[in-house]
Design an enzyme around this catalytic site. Structure first.
Site, PDB file in Angstrom:
ATOM      1  N   SER A   1       0.832  -1.199   0.000  1.00  0.00           N
ATOM      2  CA  SER A   1       0.000   0.000   0.000  1.00  0.00           C
ATOM      3  C   SER A   1       0.870   1.252   0.000  1.00  0.00           C
ATOM      4  O   SER A   1       2.092   1.183   0.131  1.00  0.00           O
ATOM      5  CB  SER A   1      -0.919   0.014   1.224  1.00  0.00           C
ATOM      6  OG  SER A   1      -0.180   0.306   2.403  1.00  0.00           O
TER       7      SER A   1
ATOM      8  N   SER B   1       0.843   3.699   2.244  1.00  0.00           N
ATOM      9  CA  SER B   1       0.851   4.365   3.550  1.00  0.00           C
ATOM     10  C   SER B   1       2.225   4.888   3.954  1.00  0.00           C
ATOM     11  O   SER B   1       2.324   5.761   4.814  1.00  0.00           O
ATOM     12  CB  SER B   1       0.331   3.415   4.631  1.00  0.00           C
ATOM     13  OG  SER B   1       1.260   2.378   4.885  1.00  0.00           O
TER      14      SER B   1
ATOM     15  N   LYS C   1       5.042   0.454   9.497  1.00  0.00           N
ATOM     16  CA  LYS C   1       4.849   1.866   9.844  1.00  0.00           C
ATOM     17  C   LYS C   1       6.134   2.382  10.490  1.00  0.00           C
ATOM     18  O   LYS C   1       7.093   1.644  10.718  1.00  0.00           O
ATOM     19  CB  LYS C   1       3.682   2.044  10.826  1.00  0.00           C
ATOM     20  CG  LYS C   1       2.351   1.467  10.388  1.00  0.00           C
ATOM     21  CD  LYS C   1       1.735   2.188   9.217  1.00  0.00           C
ATOM     22  CE  LYS C   1       0.419   1.546   8.794  1.00  0.00           C
ATOM     23  NZ  LYS C   1      -0.133   2.146   7.562  1.00  0.00           N
TER      24      LYS C   1
ATOM     25  N   SER D   1      -3.033   6.683   5.689  1.00  0.00           N
ATOM     26  CA  SER D   1      -2.430   5.620   6.494  1.00  0.00           C
ATOM     27  C   SER D   1      -3.359   5.237   7.643  1.00  0.00           C
ATOM     28  O   SER D   1      -3.742   6.082   8.447  1.00  0.00           O
ATOM     29  CB  SER D   1      -1.078   6.070   7.057  1.00  0.00           C
ATOM     30  OG  SER D   1      -0.575   5.124   7.981  1.00  0.00           O
TER      31      SER D   1
END
Length: 299
Positions: free
Chosen positions: A104, A106, A161, A264
């Site tokens: 993704s 994010s 993250k 995100s």
């Protein structure tokens, strides 16, 4: 089924087959091979000099007899033979490094969709595979680390993250500005970034997360408040308002955010990452089929 569990089961099954072959089946095949060779030699002597095989022909025939008796059954050939390779992959993947693919946007602009990355599995301690229980503490995440972890709401899914809050920190994200323990995190404005996924331009900044510099994106058209936060453990440690969120990070947990701040799903929405969910620290891009130049370390 979890791939680590599958690999663990394969390692056990092929390992048992390898041990059985080494200590049970192989000695039996050798005994049969020795007996077959003894019978071959006896027949050669009985045939006499005129009818016995001679020279290279005899040696080749003798080798065929031996190889036939030593040949593994098909089920051993496809189990025990693969054990060393499977064991090596299991050890590397469980304790040293593991590859992941970014699915993704994010973490844009730091990581792009399609990046294949390498994760250091021992940065935060050696953990038992499958159980994911830390047995040898070697270190803890630091602010600014890019980490892979098992998603707290579905531990079969891996997320990536950036760590912005450590245990005991007060993390404030108000009006799209990050503050840690009352200290605003410095930002340096950079030229706008074209967000290909949303087909618009986002504001780009170089964020200095208490000494760790990296790029982040903010989309001015997205409001600052958090919409749709779930009922996660220790949710009472967070206060939500129309400007954003303020959280006190509980012991043994971390507050993480994506670098693409308005694209995100992170700790603002589903809460804190427990230490037991950590997989490792991401540090290297080794391939992206869409951009072959994206190879190397990243901040």
């Amino acid at each position: 089924m979890n791939f680590t569990l599958i690999l663990f089961i394969l390692t056990i099954v092929t390992g048992v087959a390898w041990l059985a072959d080494r200590f049970v089946f192989m000695p039996g095949r050798r005994r049969r091979a020795d007996a077959a060779l003894a019978e071959f030699d006896r027949q050669q002597r009985a045939a006499g000099t005129q009818h016995a095989l001679a020279g290279n022909e005899a040696a080749s025939a003798r080798a065929r007899v031996r190889d036939e008796q030593l040949r593994q059954p098909w089920w051993l050939e496809y189990s025990a033979s693969f054990f060393p390779v499977i064991l090596l992959v299991f050890v590397l993947r469980s304790f040293i490094i593991e590859p992941f693919k970014i699915p993704s946007a994010s973490m844009v602009p730091t990581l792009q969709v399609g990046d294949f990355i390498v994760v250091n599995k021992f940065s935060y301690g050696l953990r038992l595979p499958v159980l994911n229980r830390k047995v040898v503490p070697l270190g803890d995440p630091q602010r600014g680390d890019v980490v892979v972890f098992r998603y707290p709401e579905d531990e079969s899914v891996d997320y990536i993250k950036r760590v912005v809050g450590l245990p005991g920190d007060t993390v404030s994200y108000q009006d799209k500005r990050l503050t840690i323990n009352g200290q605003p995190v410095p930002e340096q404005a950079l030229p706008d970034y074209f967000d290909a996924e949303r087909v618009n331009y986002a504001k780009q900044y170089r964020e200095d997360l208490l000494g760790r510099k990296h790029l982040i994106l903010n989309n001015p058209s997205v409001p600052p408040y958090v919409l749709g936060a779930s009922q996660f453990p220790n949710r009472e440690a967070c206060q939500y308002n129309d400007r954003g969120v303020v959280c006190k990070v509980p012991a043994g947990s971390y507050f993480v955010m994506g670098d693409n701040r308005d694209n995100s799903a992170d700790s603002r929405y589903w809460g804190f990452v427990p230490d037991r969910n950590l997989v490792g620290r991401a540090f290297f891009i080794w391939l992206n089929f869409g951009d072959m130049k994206r190879i190397g370390r990243f901040d």
